[in-house]
Enzyme design. Sequence first.
Site, PDB file in Angstrom:
ATOM      1  N   TYR A 148       0.741  -1.157  -0.184  1.00  6.48           N
ATOM      2  CA  TYR A 148       0.029   0.093   0.053  1.00  6.48           C
ATOM      3  C   TYR A 148       0.858   1.273   0.005  1.00  6.48           C
ATOM      4  O   TYR A 148       0.841   2.040   0.745  1.00  6.48           O
ATOM      5  CB  TYR A 148      -0.903   0.033   1.231  1.00  6.48           C
ATOM      6  CG  TYR A 148      -1.855  -1.018   1.196  1.00  6.48           C
ATOM      7  CD1 TYR A 148      -2.137  -1.963   0.193  1.00  6.48           C
ATOM      8  CD2 TYR A 148      -2.337  -1.477   2.559  1.00  6.48           C
ATOM      9  CE1 TYR A 148      -3.283  -2.991   0.563  1.00  6.48           C
ATOM     10  CE2 TYR A 148      -3.392  -2.464   2.625  1.00  6.48           C
ATOM     11  CZ  TYR A 148      -3.524  -3.218   1.674  1.00  6.48           C
ATOM     12  OH  TYR A 148      -4.518  -4.387   1.909  1.00  6.48           O
TER      13      TYR A 148
ATOM     14  N   HIS B 219      -0.374 -12.066   1.529  1.00  6.28           N
ATOM     15  CA  HIS B 219      -1.107 -11.201   0.819  1.00  6.28           C
ATOM     16  C   HIS B 219      -1.345 -11.508  -0.572  1.00  6.28           C
ATOM     17  O   HIS B 219      -0.483 -11.801  -1.383  1.00  6.28           O
ATOM     18  CB  HIS B 219      -0.223  -9.856   0.654  1.00  6.28           C
ATOM     19  CG  HIS B 219      -1.275  -8.661   0.300  1.00  6.28           C
ATOM     20  ND1 HIS B 219      -0.570  -7.097   0.248  1.00  6.28           N
ATOM     21  CD2 HIS B 219      -2.411  -8.438   0.112  1.00  6.28           C
ATOM     22  CE1 HIS B 219      -1.522  -6.329  -0.082  1.00  6.28           C
ATOM     23  NE2 HIS B 219      -2.721  -7.337  -0.291  1.00  6.28           N
TER      24      HIS B 219
END
Length: 333
Positions: A55, A123
């Site tokens: 992110y 992830h």
Amino acid sequence: MSKPVNQEKFEPFEVSFGAGALSGAYDKIEDHMPIEACREAFLSGINSFDTSPYYGNSEYILGDALFELRNEFPRDHYYLATKIGRYGYTVKDFDYSAKRVYESVEESMKRMHTDYLDVVYCHDVEFVDFQQVVGPNQALEALFSLKNQGKVKYVGCSGYPLEVLLNIAEHQYKKGQPLDIILSYCHYTLQNTLLADYAPKFRAAGVKYIMNASPLSMALLRDAGPPDWHPAHSELRKAAKQATKVAVDNGLSISTLASRFAFQGRDVFQLDATVIGLARKSEVQEAIHAWKEAKERENSQTETKVYEEIHTIFKPFKNYTWKSPTDKELCLK
């Protein structure tokens, strides 16, 4: 008000702070916003924060904000979740090797000024081969080793396709090393409620905690509409725009309705927490208001009517899921 959390058991507040919004991928973030948003979160009772190296600068920004607030809200007042394995947009940017996992966890701890992480997820597990997640000298093996060392409290997986998450959970359960937690996104929304169907299957596979992220379906269900990069096809985008108009015409907000609907998942399938992207103090306040409203009162007649209209609009696309990874993420185009 924030208070020290139970380190022996994961007890997140029903609203969790999604720090992916601090990356600037959705909107521009001013320097003062993260600290204000985090302080408001603590004052509202929020005690868990979710981020990832993928992110953008989210880990740095969140870590610095929490460090700035350390005298008011020490590290033992909150749970900190991050991820390993994904470091860029395409499949070429994934590394699930044990070596990279160890490095990644150390890097994340350094960025966020902590010597332990409460939750670490693999992830976007659908981007890699199954054995890269569960195999020897790979991601989960490394994470469970870090759990034994006390650097990680809870080990989990995140991803979009629920069947992929379930396959991993069931494999780990049979192995005698069940996942502690899973993070699903865009699967308990006004358009897609598949997570409610899968929750009992995850529980049966030994998963203790279920987190639902992105109740606004990655901004598909926000008043301003989705960003250009959103994977929804044009027909679904049109349906979302129509649903937004129905809400507005009745004096309501599609994002508030979507949040309210997602929070009610706690009663539907014992959801542990809803992760909402937050970057501004006002966004925290809006999320908490929607949560309180969902907890404290039944839907009004107007809300019930609007929900029915919205469900009708989304009916042709009910539980539709887009491809993940996309061809672009697979480097096919």
